[in-house]
Enzyme design. Sequence first.
Site, short mmCIF file in Angstrom:
data_model
loop_
_atom_site.label_atom_id
_atom_site.label_comp_id
_atom_site.label_asym_id
_atom_site.label_seq_id
_atom_site.Cartn_x
_atom_site.Cartn_y
_atom_site.Cartn_z
N ASP A 15 1.40 -1.35 0.09
CA ASP A 15 0.02 0.13 -0.09
C ASP A 15 1.20 1.21 -0.03
OD1 ASP A 15 -2.38 -1.54 0.42
OD2 ASP A 15 -1.26 -2.01 1.82
N GLU A 262 1.58 -6.25 -5.39
CA GLU A 262 1.12 -5.66 -6.54
C GLU A 262 2.15 -4.81 -7.26
OE1 GLU A 262 -2.51 -3.78 -6.85
OE2 GLU A 262 -1.70 -1.66 -7.27
O1 TRH Z 1 4.13 -6.38 0.81
P1 TRH Z 1 3.48 -6.48 -0.05
O2 TRH Z 1 2.35 -8.06 -0.18
O3 TRH Z 1 2.18 -6.04 -0.36
C1 TRH Z 1 1.13 -5.10 -0.84
C2 TRH Z 1 -0.20 -4.93 0.96
O4 TRH Z 1 0.15 -6.17 1.61
C3 TRH Z 1 -1.04 -4.77 0.51
O5 TRH Z 1 -1.70 -5.03 1.49
C4 TRH Z 1 -2.08 -5.95 -0.92
O6 TRH Z 1 -3.16 -4.96 -1.67
C5 TRH Z 1 -1.17 -5.49 -1.86
O7 TRH Z 1 0.56 -6.84 -1.55
C6 TRH Z 1 -1.63 -6.52 -2.99
O8 TRH Z 1 3.41 -7.05 -2.34
P2 TRH Z 1 4.57 -5.16 -2.81
O9 TRH Z 1 2.94 -5.28 -3.63
O10 TRH Z 1 4.82 -6.05 -3.68
O11 TRH Z 1 4.89 -4.41 -1.77
C7 TRH Z 1 6.19 -4.62 -1.80
C8 TRH Z 1 6.83 -3.20 -1.90
O12 TRH Z 1 7.94 -3.19 -1.18
C9 TRH Z 1 7.03 -2.62 -2.82
O13 TRH Z 1 6.36 -1.51 -3.17
C10 TRH Z 1 8.34 -2.77 -3.25
C11 TRH Z 1 9.05 -2.35 -1.60
N1 TRH Z 1 10.04 -2.89 -1.57
C12 TRH Z 1 11.37 -2.10 -0.73
O14 TRH Z 1 10.69 -0.73 -1.91
N2 TRH Z 1 12.71 -2.42 -0.86
C13 TRH Z 1 12.90 -4.22 -0.72
O15 TRH Z 1 13.83 -4.24 0.24
C14 TRH Z 1 11.52 -5.18 -0.67
C15 TRH Z 1 12.09 -5.85 0.01
C16 TRH Z 1 10.49 -4.46 -0.99
#
Ligand code: TRH
Length: 369
Positions: A15, A262
């Site tokens: 999010d 996402e």
């Molecule tokens: O973390 P996610 O599983 O998040 C989401 C939320 O849980 C949400 O509620 C749900 O509806 C959605 O999934 C589908 O996965 P996502 O979307 O890939 O988000 C991870 C974020 O973290 C992404 O912007 C990349 C960031 N990130 C970093 O910036 N640095 C890092 O080292 C890592 C591992 C991730």
Amino acid sequence: MRADIFCRVIDNFGDIGVCWRLARRLAHGRGWQVRLWVDQLPAFARIQPGIAADVALQRYAGIDIVHWSAEPPTLAPGDVVIEAFACDPPPAFVRAMQASPPAWINLEYLSAEPWVEGCHGMPSRRPDGLVKHFFFPGFTPATGGLLREPGLSAERDEFQASGPAREAFLQGLGLGKAHLDGLRHGARLVTLFCYPHAPLDALAQVLSQDRQPTLLMAPEGVAPGLEPLANDALQVARVPFVAQPDFDRLLWCADLNIVRGEDSFVRAAWAARPFIWHIYPQQDDAHQVKLQAWLARYPAPDQAQALIRGWNASAGASARVAAALPAALAAPAWAAWQEMARAWDEAQAARADLADNLADFCAELAKKR
Ligand code: TRH
């Protein structure tokens, strides 16, 4: 334009991940004055070093960040209000919007389902007279598109063409000499950012028996049971959580990315390399419909499609991954998957990105006011 973006962290980092990328695109790409309201600053601080987890108001990278607490500060609404994923801005703020109604956008979750095209941009008038517009990200021109920075392809291509740049970057993440030597001698690099129910046993079983060695890199705290599954052919390395631009670069380094949610899903597509999507699980298997809709638009070879379906299977995922992974990594599927990943990225890159589409949409709404 002055914009307020509201973000409620439901789970994990996606999010805030989406909202933070959007805030930067609008501020840095369109010159908007952006104020980002976030209810859980600690989650934000994990993906953006420099964010204070306990401050009511702060400014970072030219963006004002407001802690959306139980008693948020009283601030006058800007020209545009974007609520992410129907998160409902605070009632007092919405009341203040009545004085001079801003363009109000509900930024929805990403889905490849066809119905999205029909709902994208639709207005919804509320009993108080304010109008909210639904803005749907998506993969087709009839949707709001996907977040993507201008210049991304060129920067990525230059990085991917340079072995020393990849090595220096991975070294900066703390990768040791033995692992770097392994990569120099042809080890496959796989990144793993998945949910806890991922079929890791099958992944490890296949990779640890493969003729080509693998280095599996996972963020700290993700898939904590990996280390005991390692052997000579399958090495495991941990990386710290890094800021989004470095997370993207990590994906650019890999031969295969396993991503989730996402935002990391979209960023893996922008790496132009094969990837497995671990879709966020929903009740009643609603996510399976989303997965099928995306796979229908992702023309990976059958072996890769079988692997992605297996990875996300509600039952028997391990057996399906154990059967599908060797075929997906072998010729001719692997080369076809690599080529398809490049072509898919190129096709999507030809479209306007979500931030530009959204900014143009808001400018049109402003004209009509
Ligand atoms: O973390 P996610 O599983 O998040 C989401 C939320 O849980 C949400 O509620 C749900 O509806 C959605 O999934 C589908 O996965 P996502 O979307 O890939 O988000 C991870 C974020 O973290 C992404 O912007 C990349 C960031 N990130 C970093 O910036 N640095 C890092 O080292 C890592 C591992 C991730």
